[in-house]
Design a protein around this motif. Structure first.
Motif, PDB file in Angstrom:
ATOM      1  N   HIS A   2      -4.809  -1.205  -3.368  1.00  0.00           N
ATOM      2  CA  HIS A   2      -5.360  -1.248  -2.026  1.00  0.00           C
ATOM      3  C   HIS A   2      -5.590   0.175  -1.507  1.00  0.00           C
ATOM      4  CE1 HIS A   2      -4.481  -5.559  -1.769  1.00  0.00           C
ATOM      5  NE2 HIS A   2      -3.303  -5.272  -2.342  1.00  0.00           N
ATOM      6  N   THR A   3      -6.437   0.288  -0.485  1.00  0.00           N
ATOM      7  CA  THR A   3      -6.705   1.574   0.152  1.00  0.00           C
ATOM      8  C   THR A   3      -5.708   1.802   1.279  1.00  0.00           C
ATOM      9  OG1 THR A   3      -9.043   1.415  -0.347  1.00  0.00           O
ATOM     10  CG2 THR A   3      -8.417   2.949   1.373  1.00  0.00           C
ATOM     11  N   TYR A  82      -6.228  15.323   1.908  1.00  0.00           N
ATOM     12  CA  TYR A  82      -6.215  15.173   0.446  1.00  0.00           C
ATOM     13  C   TYR A  82      -6.367  13.692   0.117  1.00  0.00           C
ATOM     14  CZ  TYR A  82      -4.595  20.003   0.254  1.00  0.00           C
ATOM     15  OH  TYR A  82      -4.508  21.367   0.378  1.00  0.00           O
ATOM     16  N   ARG A  83      -7.264  13.409  -0.818  1.00  0.00           N
ATOM     17  CA  ARG A  83      -7.535  12.011  -1.158  1.00  0.00           C
ATOM     18  C   ARG A  83      -7.201  11.767  -2.622  1.00  0.00           C
ATOM     19  NH1 ARG A  83     -12.929  10.752   0.779  1.00  0.00           N
ATOM     20  NH2 ARG A  83     -13.797  11.481  -1.203  1.00  0.00           N
ATOM     21  N   CYS A  84      -6.309  10.815  -2.833  1.00  0.00           N
ATOM     22  CA  CYS A  84      -5.949  10.381  -4.186  1.00  0.00           C
ATOM     23  C   CYS A  84      -6.805   9.163  -4.531  1.00  0.00           C
ATOM     24  CB  CYS A  84      -4.464  10.028  -4.235  1.00  0.00           C
ATOM     25  SG  CYS A  84      -3.933   9.279  -5.794  1.00  0.00           S
ATOM     26  N   GLU A  85      -7.538   9.244  -5.627  1.00  0.00           N
ATOM     27  CA  GLU A  85      -8.425   8.151  -6.058  1.00  0.00           C
ATOM     28  C   GLU A  85      -7.964   7.666  -7.429  1.00  0.00           C
ATOM     29  OE1 GLU A  85     -12.374   9.673  -6.000  1.00  0.00           O
ATOM     30  OE2 GLU A  85     -12.413   9.978  -3.820  1.00  0.00           O
ATOM     31  N   VAL A  86      -7.761   6.337  -7.545  1.00  0.00           N
ATOM     32  CA  VAL A  86      -7.295   5.727  -8.791  1.00  0.00           C
ATOM     33  C   VAL A  86      -8.309   4.683  -9.229  1.00  0.00           C
ATOM     34  CG1 VAL A  86      -5.444   4.464  -9.937  1.00  0.00           C
ATOM     35  CG2 VAL A  86      -4.901   6.079  -8.106  1.00  0.00           C
ATOM     36  N   SER A  94     -10.487  -2.671  -9.106  1.00  0.00           N
ATOM     37  CA  SER A  94     -10.617  -1.550 -10.048  1.00  0.00           C
ATOM     38  C   SER A  94     -10.526  -0.166  -9.400  1.00  0.00           C
ATOM     39  CB  SER A  94     -11.947  -1.650 -10.800  1.00  0.00           C
ATOM     40  OG  SER A  94     -13.041  -1.593  -9.880  1.00  0.00           O
ATOM     41  N   PHE A  95     -10.549  -0.108  -8.066  1.00  0.00           N
ATOM     42  CA  PHE A  95     -10.530   1.206  -7.413  1.00  0.00           C
ATOM     43  C   PHE A  95      -9.686   1.143  -6.146  1.00  0.00           C
ATOM     44  CE2 PHE A  95     -12.180   4.220  -4.256  1.00  0.00           C
ATOM     45  CZ  PHE A  95     -12.118   5.411  -4.965  1.00  0.00           C
ATOM     46  N   ALA A  96      -8.921   2.206  -5.918  1.00  0.00           N
ATOM     47  CA  ALA A  96      -8.132   2.329  -4.688  1.00  0.00           C
ATOM     48  C   ALA A  96      -7.985   3.816  -4.368  1.00  0.00           C
ATOM     49  CB  ALA A  96      -6.769   1.671  -4.841  1.00  0.00           C
ATOM     50  N   GLU A  97      -7.744   4.106  -3.111  1.00  0.00           N
ATOM     51  CA  GLU A  97      -7.585   5.507  -2.702  1.00  0.00           C
ATOM     52  C   GLU A  97      -6.514   5.617  -1.629  1.00  0.00           C
ATOM     53  OE1 GLU A  97     -11.016   5.834   0.768  1.00  0.00           O
ATOM     54  OE2 GLU A  97     -11.364   6.783  -1.171  1.00  0.00           O
ATOM     55  N   LEU A  98      -5.953   6.820  -1.527  1.00  0.00           N
ATOM     56  CA  LEU A  98      -4.926   7.116  -0.540  1.00  0.00           C
ATOM     57  C   LEU A  98      -5.313   8.420   0.143  1.00  0.00           C
ATOM     58  CD1 LEU A  98      -2.052   6.458   0.604  1.00  0.00           C
ATOM     59  CD2 LEU A  98      -1.161   7.987  -1.150  1.00  0.00           C
TER      60      LEU A  98
END
Length: 277
Positions: A2-3, A82-86, A94-98
Motif C-alpha cells: 500500500h501507499t 524522500y520517496r521509497c518506491e517498491v 505490484s507497486f507501492a511507495e512511502l
C-alpha cells in the motif's frame, strides 16, 4: 503493498546518522525493485537506483536491507522529501511507495556580537548580533546585566524611558539616544527549535560629553598657533631669520694633464706632460 505518507522530523545537535525506514510487509516477489528519490523544491532526483547510491548522498548514504535508507552525517542540506518506491511484479499490488518528509534542525553556533565600547550621553548607538549555521534561522534576544531587554521598552518599568528598537530577525539593537542608565554589560542569544547559543558579554560605557572643555581646548590650540605665527613674523622682520649667501669656494686651478703614449713594445706605456688650456 500500500501507499503510505508520514512525516519524520530529526533534530541535529552534531553529525549523526538518520535512518528512513521503508518496511515491506507481505510480499511474494523474491527480488523486488527498490528505489529511493529525493524531492527538493519540487524537483525529484535519484538517491538509490539500480543497486547504487547516487547524487549528493553518494558517499554518505547506504541501503539498510532490505529497503531502509541510512544517511550518514546528516546536515540541514539533507532536509527534503524522500520517496521509497517498491516494485513487486509477482504481487497482486505490484507497486507501492512511502513518502517521508525529513527536516534536519541545527542548533545555532555561538553568535557574533558587536557592542560599542563607549558612547556619549544623547548619542545613537547600534548593537549587532548574527548567526549563520542554525536551522531554522534563529531569532535573537539581547540582555543587559543578565536581564532580557523587552521587545517594547514601554512594557517594562525598568526600560520604559529607554529609546531603543529591537529586531529579533536581524539581531540589530538600535538606541536613538543613549542614557546613563543604558550603560552595562550586554550579550545576545540566538535561539531556534533545536537550541540556543550566546555570545561573550561585552561592556558599554556611557559618558557625559564635556562641551565646555572641548571648546576651551580648541580656543587654547588656536591661541598657541596664533602666538607662534606672530613670533615667526616678528623674527623675520627684525632680520633674525635672514639668510646671507656667501661663496666660500674658489675657482679650481687648471690642473696639469698627463697624456699616456703607447710605445712599440707591448704593455709599455710612457707619459708626456702637457698643459690643459
Amino acid at each position: 503493498m500500500h501507499t503510505h505518507t508520514h512525516t519524520v522530523t530529526h533534530t541535529l545537535f552534531m553529525s549523526i546518522a538518520v535512518e528512513l525506514s521503508c518496511i515491506i510487509e507481505s510480499i511474494s516477489s523474491s527480488a523486488p525493485r527498490i528505489e529511493w528519490k529525493k524531492i527538493k523544491d519540487g524537483n525529484p532526483s535519484y538517491v538509490y537506483f539500480q543497486g547504487r547510491i547516487s547524487g549528493d548522498l553518494e558517499n554518505r548514504a547506504r541501503l539498510n536491507r532490505p529497503s531502509s535508507l541510512v544517511i550518514e552525517n546528516a546536515s540541514r542540506t539533507d532536509s527534503a522529501q524522500y520517496r521509497c518506491e517498491v516494485t513487486a511484479p509477482d504481487d497482486k499490488h505490484s507497486f507501492a511507495e512511502l513518502l517521508i518528509n525529513l527536516v534536519v534542525r541545527v542548533k545555532p553556533v555561538t553568535p557574533v556580537c558587536a557592542v560599542p565600547a563607549a558612547v556619549p550621553v544623547g548619542k545613537p548607538a547600534e548593537f549587532r548580533c548574527s548567526e549563520e549555521e542554525g536551522f531554522p534561522k534563529p531569532k535573537f534576544k539581547w540582555f543587559r546585566d543578565s536581564e532580557e531587554l523587552p521587545l517594547d521598552p514601554k512594557s517594562s518599568p525598568r526600560f520604559q524611558n529607554a529609546s531603543y528598537t529591537l529586531d529579533t530577525h536581524t539581531g540589530v539593537l538600535s538606541f536613538e539616544a543613549v542614557r546613563k542608565e543604558d550603560g552595562g554589560v550586554y550579550y545576545c542569544r540566538a535561539k531556534n527549535e533545536a537550541g540556543s547559543s550566546e555570545c561573550r558579554a561585552q561592556k558599554m560605557e556611557v559618558y557625559d560629553l564635556n562641551v565646555a572643555g572641548i571648546v576651551l581646548g580648541v580656543v587654547v590650540v588656536v591661541t598657541v598657533l596664533a602666538l607662534v605665527t606672530t613670533g615667526i613674523c616678528c623674527a623675520y622682520r627684525r632680520g633674525y631669520l635672514s639668510q646671507q649667501k656667501q661663496s666660500n669656494f674658489k675657482a679650481p686651478a687648471k690642473s696639469e694633464g698627463v697624456d699616456y703614449v703607447r710605445t712599440e713594445d707591448e704593455g709599455d706605456f710612457r707619459h708626456k706632460s702637457s698643459f690643459i688650456i
